[in-house]
Design a protein around this motif. Structure first.
Motif, PDB file in Angstrom:
ATOM      1  N   ASP A   9       0.871  -1.184   0.000  1.00  0.00           N
ATOM      2  CA  ASP A   9       0.000   0.000   0.000  1.00  0.00           C
ATOM      3  C   ASP A   9       0.900   1.223   0.000  1.00  0.00           C
ATOM      4  N   ASP A  10       0.524   2.250  -0.768  1.00  0.00           N
ATOM      5  CA  ASP A  10       1.384   3.426  -0.848  1.00  0.00           C
ATOM      6  C   ASP A  10       1.230   4.367   0.341  1.00  0.00           C
ATOM      7  N   HIS A  11       0.292   4.078   1.264  1.00  0.00           N
ATOM      8  CA  HIS A  11       0.118   4.902   2.450  1.00  0.00           C
ATOM      9  C   HIS A  11       0.686   4.183   3.677  1.00  0.00           C
ATOM     10  N   GLU A  12       1.676   4.803   4.294  1.00  0.00           N
ATOM     11  CA  GLU A  12       2.320   4.183   5.443  1.00  0.00           C
ATOM     12  C   GLU A  12       1.337   3.925   6.574  1.00  0.00           C
ATOM     13  N   ILE A  13       0.396   4.844   6.787  1.00  0.00           N
ATOM     14  CA  ILE A  13      -0.544   4.699   7.895  1.00  0.00           C
ATOM     15  C   ILE A  13      -1.440   3.478   7.693  1.00  0.00           C
ATOM     16  N   ALA A  37       4.932  -0.856  -6.612  1.00  0.00           N
ATOM     17  CA  ALA A  37       5.039  -2.126  -7.336  1.00  0.00           C
ATOM     18  C   ALA A  37       6.478  -2.629  -7.410  1.00  0.00           C
ATOM     19  N   GLU A  38       7.417  -1.718  -7.675  1.00  0.00           N
ATOM     20  CA  GLU A  38       8.822  -2.135  -7.787  1.00  0.00           C
ATOM     21  C   GLU A  38       9.318  -2.780  -6.504  1.00  0.00           C
ATOM     22  N   PRO A  59       0.618   4.466  -7.370  1.00  0.00           N
ATOM     23  CA  PRO A  59       1.294   5.308  -8.367  1.00  0.00           C
ATOM     24  C   PRO A  59       2.021   4.415  -9.374  1.00  0.00           C
ATOM     25  N   GLY A  60       1.801   4.665 -10.649  1.00  0.00           N
ATOM     26  CA  GLY A  60       2.443   3.827 -11.668  1.00  0.00           C
ATOM     27  C   GLY A  60       1.713   2.518 -11.859  1.00  0.00           C
TER      28      GLY A  60
END
Length: 219
Positions: A9-13, A37-38, A59-60
């Motif tokens: 998940d791109d959100h740390e929280i 993703a990377e 993102p991406g």
């Protein structure tokens, strides 16, 4: 043995909340996490999770693409897609990518824990009727020029790709060597003008359901 879980998940929280939720359970262990993703493609294989929880919108590259790519090399990995939005197209793509479940982030904690346990046992949380609908669209009567270029063998392989099967699994089902299947896949993608197998499967489904490019043709 605890169920090994990986978080994307791109959100740390969000990742922190999921980690706290799962690690409060005796039978769940978070073995890794990633924000894109990377990172996921690099970190998932060494951690050998049983279940990967993947955010759909990243993102991406999307979480759905990550699901497809991971399952191509780790066919036993169970993927749970987690999203904030109810999106029929994303659900459709998740089914094609071989996801075991598609859940909204509004899900309650105990229900998510139960979902992880169920998919780890090999269950699918996607309604069979939805999967059947996808396959019906793939086998519809409408045929596009790109699909018409394919041989019967290539069309069969396209159907199996749509079911989320890897090259190895397709080879087993069709009694073909994995390398032969890989060549077939490369050929059918070239014929259809795509670089990714999911693109070809989604395109075929849209065309056979009669929804692709109708508006552009009318204009």
């Amino acid at each position: 043995m605890p169920i090994r879980v990986f978080l994307l998940d791109d959100h740390e929280i969000v990742r922190r909340g999921l980690r706290e939720l799962f690690e409060a359970q005796d039978d769940l262990e978070v073995v890794g996490e990633a924000s894109n993703a990377e990172e996921a493609m690099t970190r998932v294989p060494p951690t050998r999770p049983d279940v990967a929880i993947l955010d759909v919108r990243l993102p991406g590259t999307s979480g759905i693409e990550v699901c497809r790519d991971l399952r191509a090399t780790m066919p036993d990995l169970r993927c749970l897609m987690l999203t904030s939005f109810a999106d029929d197209e994303a659900l459709f793509s998740a089914i094609l990518a071989g996801a075991s479940g598609y859940l909204l982030k509004q899900i309650r904690g105990p229900e998510l824990v139960t979902a992880v346990r169920r998919v780890a046992e090999g269950q699918s949380l996607i309604d069979p009727a939805l999967t059947a609908g996808v396959m019906e669209r793939l086998r519809g009567k409408h045929e596009d020029e790109r699909i018409a270029r394919l041989s019967p063998q290539e069309r069969r392989i396209l159907d199996l790709i749509a079911e989320g099967k890897t090259n190895r699994q397709i080879g087993t089902e069709m009694y073909l060597a994995e390398k032969t299947v890989k060549n077939y896949v490369s050929n059918l993608l070239a014929k259809m003008g795509f670089s990714r197998r999911t693109e070809a499967a989604v395109y075929a489904a849209r065309v056979k359901s009669g929804t692709h490019d109708e508006q552009s043709e009318e204009t």
